[in-house]
Design a protein around this motif. Sequence first.
Motif, PDB file in Angstrom:
ATOM      1  N   ALA A  15       4.762  -8.384  13.862  1.00 33.85           N
ATOM      2  CA  ALA A  15       4.666  -7.448  14.987  1.00 33.85           C
ATOM      3  C   ALA A  15       3.420  -6.578  14.890  1.00 33.85           C
ATOM      4  CB  ALA A  15       5.917  -6.577  15.052  1.00 33.85           C
ATOM      5  N   HIS A  19       0.183  -8.878  17.970  1.00 27.60           N
ATOM      6  CA  HIS A  19       0.759  -8.151  19.100  1.00 27.60           C
ATOM      7  C   HIS A  19      -0.051  -8.422  20.363  1.00 27.60           C
ATOM      8  CE1 HIS A  19      -2.584  -5.472  18.321  1.00 27.60           C
ATOM      9  NE2 HIS A  19      -2.188  -5.439  17.056  1.00 27.60           N
ATOM     10  N   GLN A  20       0.389  -7.877  21.473  1.00 29.28           N
ATOM     11  CA  GLN A  20      -0.224  -8.173  22.770  1.00 29.28           C
ATOM     12  C   GLN A  20      -1.666  -7.687  22.898  1.00 29.28           C
ATOM     13  OE1 GLN A  20       2.421  -6.373  25.541  1.00 29.28           O
ATOM     14  NE2 GLN A  20       1.645  -4.309  25.229  1.00 29.28           N
ATOM     15  N   GLU A  70       3.483 -12.143  19.161  1.00 31.50           N
ATOM     16  CA  GLU A  70       3.140 -12.348  20.579  1.00 31.50           C
ATOM     17  C   GLU A  70       2.171 -13.521  20.701  1.00 31.50           C
ATOM     18  OE1 GLU A  70       4.145 -10.571  23.325  1.00 31.50           O
ATOM     19  OE2 GLU A  70       5.515  -9.358  22.142  1.00 31.50           O
TER      20      GLU A  70
END
Length: 98
Positions: A15, A19-20, A70
Motif C-alpha cells: 500500500a 499506490h495510485q 494499485e
Amino acid sequence: MNDHQAFEEVADFLAGTFHQDMGSPEQALADFIVENTKECLEFTLESLLVFMRTNTTEKEKEDFIKSYAEIYFPAMGLTPLEWLENVIGQLKEAVKTK
C-alpha cells in the motif's frame, strides 16, 4: 516473524509503495530501493518471503496482493504472485549491492 506480522508488513509495503500516485510499478520499486536502507530492504524481503511460505492458498495470496497494490496485473502479463516473485528477486539483488 510470524505469519500475522508478515501479512501486516507486506500490506504496509504494498500500500505504501504501489499506490495510485506512483508513476509505474517499476519506478515505485526503484524509488523504494533507492530511498531505503539495506536493513529496511532486508526486513521487507524477509516479510515477503514469510508471506510467500504461508499456508494461505495462491488465490488468497493473490487477492491479498490485489487488495493492497494499485496495479492492473493483466496489463503486465503477470499474475500477482508472479509479479511479487519478481519484486522479491529485485529486492534480493538490491540487498547484495547496497
